[in-house]
Design an enzyme around this catalytic site. Structure first.
Site, PDB file in Angstrom:
ATOM      1  N   GLY A 217       1.102  -5.248   1.142  1.00  0.00           N
ATOM      2  CA  GLY A 217       0.058  -5.227   0.173  1.00  0.00           C
ATOM      3  C   GLY A 217       0.455  -6.033  -0.990  1.00  0.00           C
ATOM      4  O   GLY A 217      -0.238  -6.467  -1.650  1.00  0.00           O
TER       5      GLY A 217
ATOM      6  N   ASN B   7       4.843  -7.259   6.464  1.00  0.00           N
ATOM      7  CA  ASN B   7       5.875  -6.762   7.388  1.00  0.00           C
ATOM      8  C   ASN B   7       5.156  -5.733   8.301  1.00  0.00           C
ATOM      9  O   ASN B   7       5.659  -4.899   8.677  1.00  0.00           O
ATOM     10  CB  ASN B   7       6.994  -6.266   6.826  1.00  0.00           C
ATOM     11  N   GLU B   8       3.687  -5.653   8.290  1.00  0.00           N
ATOM     12  CA  GLU B   8       3.177  -4.553   8.774  1.00  0.00           C
ATOM     13  C   GLU B   8       3.665  -4.219  10.001  1.00  0.00           C
ATOM     14  O   GLU B   8       3.786  -2.843  10.524  1.00  0.00           O
ATOM     15  CB  GLU B   8       1.455  -4.767   8.819  1.00  0.00           C
TER      16      GLU B   8
ATOM     17  N   LEU C 291       0.669  -1.090  -0.037  1.00  0.00           N
ATOM     18  CA  LEU C 291      -0.112   0.040   0.030  1.00  0.00           C
ATOM     19  C   LEU C 291       0.893   1.271  -0.038  1.00  0.00           C
ATOM     20  O   LEU C 291       1.962   1.382   0.733  1.00  0.00           O
ATOM     21  CB  LEU C 291      -0.874  -0.153   1.290  1.00  0.00           C
TER      22      LEU C 291
HETATM   23  N1  CO8 Z   1       4.633   3.845  -0.152  1.00  0.00           N
HETATM   24  C1  CO8 Z   1       5.025   4.839  -0.585  1.00  0.00           C
HETATM   25  N2  CO8 Z   1       6.360   5.134  -0.926  1.00  0.00           N
HETATM   26  C2  CO8 Z   1       7.055   4.126  -1.098  1.00  0.00           C
HETATM   27  C3  CO8 Z   1       6.654   2.741  -0.721  1.00  0.00           C
HETATM   28  C4  CO8 Z   1       5.427   2.578  -0.180  1.00  0.00           C
HETATM   29  N3  CO8 Z   1       4.790   1.250   0.400  1.00  0.00           N
HETATM   30  N4  CO8 Z   1       7.737   1.861  -0.901  1.00  0.00           N
HETATM   31  C5  CO8 Z   1       8.601   2.685  -1.168  1.00  0.00           C
HETATM   32  N5  CO8 Z   1       8.312   3.819  -1.277  1.00  0.00           N
HETATM   33  C6  CO8 Z   1       9.011   5.105  -1.711  1.00  0.00           C
HETATM   34  C7  CO8 Z   1      10.543   5.344  -0.781  1.00  0.00           C
HETATM   35  O1  CO8 Z   1      10.158   6.257  -0.008  1.00  0.00           O
HETATM   36  C8  CO8 Z   1      11.069   6.000  -2.299  1.00  0.00           C
HETATM   37  O2  CO8 Z   1      10.647   7.531  -2.044  1.00  0.00           O
HETATM   38  P1  CO8 Z   1      11.796   8.502  -2.487  1.00  0.00           P
HETATM   39  O3  CO8 Z   1      12.293   8.333  -3.856  1.00  0.00           O
HETATM   40  O4  CO8 Z   1      10.928   9.888  -2.596  1.00  0.00           O
HETATM   41  O5  CO8 Z   1      12.633   8.858  -1.634  1.00  0.00           O
HETATM   42  C9  CO8 Z   1      10.813   5.589  -3.635  1.00  0.00           C
HETATM   43  O6  CO8 Z   1       9.803   4.574  -3.080  1.00  0.00           O
HETATM   44  C10 CO8 Z   1      11.835   4.250  -3.645  1.00  0.00           C
HETATM   45  O7  CO8 Z   1      12.202   3.329  -2.604  1.00  0.00           O
HETATM   46  P2  CO8 Z   1      13.565   2.830  -2.342  1.00  0.00           P
HETATM   47  O8  CO8 Z   1      14.567   3.641  -2.670  1.00  0.00           O
HETATM   48  O9  CO8 Z   1      13.288   2.246  -0.846  1.00  0.00           O
HETATM   49  O10 CO8 Z   1      13.587   1.630  -3.143  1.00  0.00           O
HETATM   50  P3  CO8 Z   1      14.258   0.283  -3.251  1.00  0.00           P
HETATM   51  O11 CO8 Z   1      14.290  -0.329  -4.582  1.00  0.00           O
HETATM   52  O12 CO8 Z   1      15.714   0.383  -2.676  1.00  0.00           O
HETATM   53  O13 CO8 Z   1      13.528  -0.536  -2.318  1.00  0.00           O
HETATM   54  C11 CO8 Z   1      11.345  -1.712  -1.534  1.00  0.00           C
HETATM   55  C12 CO8 Z   1      12.149  -0.990  -2.779  1.00  0.00           C
HETATM   56  C13 CO8 Z   1      12.115  -2.915  -0.961  1.00  0.00           C
HETATM   57  C14 CO8 Z   1      10.038  -1.856  -1.955  1.00  0.00           C
HETATM   58  C15 CO8 Z   1      11.588  -0.608  -0.387  1.00  0.00           C
HETATM   59  O14 CO8 Z   1      11.178   0.758  -1.027  1.00  0.00           O
HETATM   60  C16 CO8 Z   1      10.862  -0.749   0.788  1.00  0.00           C
HETATM   61  O15 CO8 Z   1      11.124  -1.764   1.606  1.00  0.00           O
HETATM   62  N6  CO8 Z   1       9.528  -0.158   0.923  1.00  0.00           N
HETATM   63  C17 CO8 Z   1       8.502  -0.254   2.160  1.00  0.00           C
HETATM   64  C18 CO8 Z   1       7.662  -1.444   1.673  1.00  0.00           C
HETATM   65  C19 CO8 Z   1       6.625  -1.438   2.816  1.00  0.00           C
HETATM   66  O16 CO8 Z   1       6.937  -1.465   3.972  1.00  0.00           O
HETATM   67  N7  CO8 Z   1       5.308  -1.627   2.625  1.00  0.00           N
HETATM   68  C20 CO8 Z   1       4.304  -1.608   3.477  1.00  0.00           C
HETATM   69  C21 CO8 Z   1       3.148  -0.806   3.287  1.00  0.00           C
HETATM   70  S1  CO8 Z   1       1.871  -1.011   4.137  1.00  0.00           S
HETATM   71  C22 CO8 Z   1       0.719  -2.371   3.471  1.00  0.00           C
HETATM   72  O17 CO8 Z   1       0.891  -2.640   2.558  1.00  0.00           O
HETATM   73  C23 CO8 Z   1      -0.293  -2.751   4.244  1.00  0.00           C
HETATM   74  C24 CO8 Z   1      -0.917  -1.837   5.368  1.00  0.00           C
HETATM   75  C25 CO8 Z   1      -2.096  -2.444   6.160  1.00  0.00           C
HETATM   76  C26 CO8 Z   1      -2.851  -1.395   7.019  1.00  0.00           C
HETATM   77  C27 CO8 Z   1      -3.265  -1.705   8.120  1.00  0.00           C
HETATM   78  C28 CO8 Z   1      -3.365  -0.907   9.065  1.00  0.00           C
HETATM   79  C29 CO8 Z   1      -4.652  -1.140  10.066  1.00  0.00           C
END
Ligand code: CO8
Length: 300
Positions: free
Chosen positions: A151, A175-176, A106
């Site tokens: 997500g 990984n939430e 997400l």
């Molecule tokens: N949302 C928004 N922006 C993101 C996300 C995301 N999920 N993931 C990465 N980005 C952004 C980064 O901040 C970065 O932005 P900027 O260029 O402006 O600095 C850009 O995307 C590129 O990211 P990276 O430099 O980290 O890219 P890498 O290729 O090195 O790594 C990864 C890619 C492995 C995907 C890494 O970005 C990562 O680990 N991201 C986080 C993923 C994550 O933890 N997602 C969880 C989202 S929550 C969800 O899906 C379920 C929620 C359920 C809610 C329940 C609540 C009650």
């Protein structure tokens, strides 16, 4: 999987019914070359349907990380709806056009610093997408060609079969907990249905992201193949699943998944309220902001 009013778009007639109907388009005149491919492309997703095989290829193309924003979720749901309603389509392979990333889950920015109304709209779109994939009549194969947290993992887990590129740098999981948030019950139910209670319980509490080889051991993905063989393998798996009569496969899928789908359908509004209340808390907002900062710092 046809819950009135909620999954209405998944409610095309089952294939065994469709088989007895006249074709929706006139048959190709003899002598003309077949034109089996139809494609439609939106901003974030590209879809190509091969009408001769009945298989669609859906590719996420929303760099940098295919995060599931409201716009992405909406396009995704509409694309699935189009395929679901197309009699020529029996299966869909879901993959990414962005190197090394399947989907980063997400879009966290949709859950940070926005209004309650926005959170509610966003969460409804997340629910809608899951109901569509998990309840799809089509055969769904995830070709996971990159990292797939949260997500992104849910999308893959909601498919019928998961093939992942054999690269230990790619990881997948819910990984939430690492973000200080809690996966909702239907993420958990989907996870349990794939890997079983014990593995799901431990992995969810720890917010684990499993490198591809570990994901295979846990049963989170069904097989690993070298990245260059991924699409070939996905096509072979799809052909194997499509060799069965649609009605038998669909009814079996319904039998396996209905209870979990019905649970969300019955508690949909309550689930939205819970999400909005939870995500609006200052402590949760703070956790998400810190997580985003950590992502940025890690980069620099
Ligand atoms: N949302 C928004 N922006 C993101 C996300 C995301 N999920 N993931 C990465 N980005 C952004 C980064 O901040 C970065 O932005 P900027 O260029 O402006 O600095 C850009 O995307 C590129 O990211 P990276 O430099 O980290 O890219 P890498 O290729 O090195 O790594 C990864 C890619 C492995 C995907 C890494 O970005 C990562 O680990 N991201 C986080 C993923 C994550 O933890 N997602 C969880 C989202 S929550 C969800 O899906 C379920 C929620 C359920 C809610 C329940 C609540 C009650």
């Amino acid at each position: 999987l046809c819950t009135p009013g909620v999954l209405s778009l998944c409610c095309r007639p089952p294939a065994w019914d469709r088989a007895t109907r006249p074709p929706s388009r006139p048959l190709q005149p003899p002598g003309l070359p077949l034109a089996p491919c139809r494609s439609f492309s939106n901003n974030k997703i590209q879809v190509e349907l091969d009408e001769s095989s009945g298989v669609a290829m859906m590719k996420f193309k929303s760099p940098p990380v295919n995060s599931l924003s409201l716009e992405f979720l909406t396009e995704f749901s509409i694309s699935l709806e189009k395929l679901e309603n197309n009699r020529a389509c029996r299966g869909v392979i879901i993959t990414s056009a962005v190197p090394k990333i399947f989907s980063s889950g997400l879009d966290i920015t949709e859950m940070c610093g926005k209004s309650m109304e926005h959170y509610a709209e966003f969460w409804r779109a997340v629910q809608e997408l899951w109901l569509r994939i998990y309840g799809s009549n089509m055969v769904t194969v995830a070709a996971v060609n990159g990292s797939s947290p949260a997500g992104g993992c849910l999308v893959a887990m909601s498919c019928d079969y998961r093939i992942m590129a054999e690269n230990p740098k790619f990881s997948i999981g819910l990984n939430e907990a690492q973000l200080g948030i809690v996966a909702p019950f239907w993420f958990k139910d989907t996870f349990v249905n794939v890997v079983g209670q014990r593995i799901a319980e431990r992995s969810l509490q720890l917010g684990s992201l499993h490198p591809a080889p570990e994901a295979l051991k846990l049963g989170l993905v069904d097989e690993l193949v070298p990245e260059e063989k991924l699409m070939e393998k996905a096509a072979a798996v799809m052909a194997q699943w499509l060799a069965l009569p649609d009605h038998a496969r669909q009814l079996t899928k319904t039998m396996m998944r209905k209870a979990v789908l019905d649970r969300l359908v019955a508690h949909r509004e309550e689930d939205i309220k819970n999400f909005v209340t939870f995500i609006s808390k200052e402590s949760i907002q703070k956790s998400l902001r810190m997580y985003m900062e950590m992502l940025k710092k890690r980069k620099s």
